[in-house]
Write a protein that holds these residues in place. Sequence first.
Motif, PDB file in Angstrom:
ATOM      1  N   TRP A 184       1.279  -0.128 -25.996  1.00 60.73           N
ATOM      2  CA  TRP A 184       0.157  -0.305 -25.114  1.00 60.73           C
ATOM      3  C   TRP A 184      -0.029   1.089 -24.444  1.00 60.73           C
ATOM      4  N   LYS A 185      -1.152   1.833 -24.701  1.00 56.53           N
ATOM      5  CA  LYS A 185      -1.473   3.038 -24.248  1.00 56.53           C
ATOM      6  C   LYS A 185      -2.876   3.179 -23.631  1.00 56.53           C
ATOM      7  N   TYR A 186      -3.363   2.371 -22.487  1.00 60.83           N
ATOM      8  CA  TYR A 186      -4.232   2.154 -22.054  1.00 60.83           C
ATOM      9  C   TYR A 186      -4.331   2.789 -20.475  1.00 60.83           C
ATOM     10  N   MET A 187      -5.747   2.972 -19.996  1.00 57.83           N
ATOM     11  CA  MET A 187      -5.598   3.719 -18.718  1.00 57.83           C
ATOM     12  C   MET A 187      -4.858   2.614 -17.380  1.00 57.83           C
ATOM     13  N   GLY A 188      -5.088   1.356 -17.912  1.00 55.60           N
ATOM     14  CA  GLY A 188      -4.560   0.497 -16.750  1.00 55.60           C
ATOM     15  C   GLY A 188      -3.780  -0.548 -17.000  1.00 55.60           C
ATOM     16  N   ASN A 239      -7.580 -13.681 -12.370  1.00 56.45           N
ATOM     17  CA  ASN A 239      -6.791 -12.565 -12.301  1.00 56.45           C
ATOM     18  C   ASN A 239      -7.815 -11.400 -11.931  1.00 56.45           C
ATOM     19  N   LEU A 240      -8.975 -11.433 -12.353  1.00 56.28           N
ATOM     20  CA  LEU A 240      -9.755 -10.435 -12.103  1.00 56.28           C
ATOM     21  C   LEU A 240     -10.571 -10.580 -10.755  1.00 56.28           C
ATOM     22  N   SER A 241     -10.606 -11.753 -10.314  1.00 55.24           N
ATOM     23  CA  SER A 241     -11.182 -11.988  -9.028  1.00 55.24           C
ATOM     24  C   SER A 241     -10.143 -11.591  -8.018  1.00 55.24           C
ATOM     25  N   GLY A 242      -8.922 -11.777  -8.154  1.00 54.12           N
ATOM     26  CA  GLY A 242      -7.910 -11.282  -7.304  1.00 54.12           C
ATOM     27  C   GLY A 242      -7.854  -9.791  -6.975  1.00 54.12           C
ATOM     28  N   MET A 243      -7.957  -9.016  -8.542  1.00 53.06           N
ATOM     29  CA  MET A 243      -7.977  -7.664  -8.276  1.00 53.06           C
ATOM     30  C   MET A 243      -9.188  -7.196  -7.531  1.00 53.06           C
ATOM     31  N   ALA A 244     -10.246  -7.803  -7.793  1.00 55.57           N
ATOM     32  CA  ALA A 244     -11.508  -7.277  -6.734  1.00 55.57           C
ATOM     33  C   ALA A 244     -11.146  -7.719  -5.396  1.00 55.57           C
ATOM     34  N   LEU A 245     -10.759  -8.490  -5.055  1.00 51.56           N
ATOM     35  CA  LEU A 245     -10.428  -9.273  -3.626  1.00 51.56           C
ATOM     36  C   LEU A 245      -9.695  -7.727  -3.180  1.00 51.56           C
ATOM     37  N   HIS A 246      -8.480  -7.385  -3.782  1.00 52.62           N
ATOM     38  CA  HIS A 246      -7.512  -6.272  -3.587  1.00 52.62           C
ATOM     39  C   HIS A 246      -8.237  -4.975  -3.348  1.00 52.62           C
ATOM     40  N   ASN A 345      -7.074   3.459  -6.912  1.00 56.05           N
ATOM     41  CA  ASN A 345      -7.243   3.796  -8.428  1.00 56.05           C
ATOM     42  C   ASN A 345      -6.402   2.968  -9.111  1.00 56.05           C
ATOM     43  N   ARG A 346      -5.351   2.620  -8.874  1.00 54.25           N
ATOM     44  CA  ARG A 346      -4.566   1.782  -9.736  1.00 54.25           C
ATOM     45  C   ARG A 346      -5.256   0.501  -9.741  1.00 54.25           C
ATOM     46  N   VAL A 347      -5.886  -0.153  -8.670  1.00 55.22           N
ATOM     47  CA  VAL A 347      -6.428  -1.470  -8.911  1.00 55.22           C
ATOM     48  C   VAL A 347      -7.970  -1.133  -9.638  1.00 55.22           C
ATOM     49  N   TRP A 348      -8.401  -0.105  -9.662  1.00 55.11           N
ATOM     50  CA  TRP A 348      -9.639   0.190 -10.187  1.00 55.11           C
ATOM     51  C   TRP A 348      -9.402   0.245 -11.614  1.00 55.11           C
ATOM     52  N   ARG A 349      -8.227   0.849 -11.898  1.00 49.68           N
ATOM     53  CA  ARG A 349      -7.969   1.144 -13.613  1.00 49.68           C
ATOM     54  C   ARG A 349      -7.693  -0.327 -14.123  1.00 49.68           C
ATOM     55  N   ASP A 350      -6.888  -1.120 -13.237  1.00 51.18           N
ATOM     56  CA  ASP A 350      -6.300  -2.434 -13.699  1.00 51.18           C
ATOM     57  C   ASP A 350      -7.576  -3.299 -14.183  1.00 51.18           C
TER      58      ASP A 350
END
Length: 364
Positions: A184-188, A239-246, A345-350
């Motif tokens: 696993w070598k990805y940005m998020g 999961n994506l909805s939760g990250m967007a809310l964050h 930024n972590r949320v954006w990358r995730d």
Amino acid sequence: MSLIHHPTEVLKPEWVETIRAYAADAERSGKLHSEQLKLVYDQQWFNLLAPARYGGLQTNLPDLIKTEEALSWADGSLGWVVTLCCGAGWFGGFFDETIAAEIFSDKKVCLAGSGAATGTAEVSSDGYIINGNWKYASGVHHATHITVNCQIVNDGENLLTEDGGSLILPFVLDRADVELQSGWKYMGMIATGSDAYTVNNLFVNKNRCFKIDTEAAVVNTTIYRYPFLQLAEATLAANLSGMALHFIDLCEPAFANKATNVRRVNAKNIEAMYGALKDATTLLNEARLSFFKAIEVSWQQPEDQKILETVSSTSRMLAKVSRECVDELYPYCGLLAASPDTEINRVWRDIHTASQHALLTFLE
């Protein structure tokens, strides 16, 4: 609980505090932090979908979706690991009963795996010889058991289904029989530890094989009769909805910081920023409302194909809207959002990593 809610209605404040307090450390280590895991075990989140007869929570779908969205709002990597691992725990409803009882007797049981059919299972006496390599197994570092999809081989020939396709079946293996590999070598989603694993010439009894089909469910309850495709689409979209809310929550302090740049930000620009935030929040909540309505209806009528198609379409639309809302707001957040050391930024990358999942890419 109303269909439109904020994750603060689902998770206790102290849970969120623990999850976020160790999120940066988890990212640095490439797997969930021990304090986060303690909370996961205490709340049995890896067992959200495990059968009740084996000690699992056997959560109904509407409550499951709300919980997974809330966990991803708390932290994307933790929410994703719980979603993928408890999703693998759902397979417990299809396992041989003896194997299932053995697996779920562990209070820290965690199943991980990959959906890719990149292995082979050669028929051998009363079992199979398994070989293969699989990528992207989220939560694999915490797993007690691993699932693999294999093409079935007999006497060197690939077995076929009735329609002429390759016969592919899943197996559940002990973690000790699997070799992990860095992959696993990805940005998020770094703390998901979604590494690869290999199996070499492993003999398993035939009762390690199972079939994911509503007709093959060993535990005959609604959650195990619910189609796997819509279950997967809905849980990933949540999961994506939760990250967007964050991300939206974090825009307020980011905008406040941006507004201090008096040389470039005037009253008109500030109004534009907060207008965009209001619009994005409204758009996301409208998509969430349609999605949660579809989930509620499908839970009552899980065999209605048209309703299931609505679950698929609203799941994909929610994923799309979540991405687009974040991208609309990102330019207003300043360099704070571009620094890899910040939460926003972590949320954006995730979210930009998780949204690459194939199930969520296309609307049709």
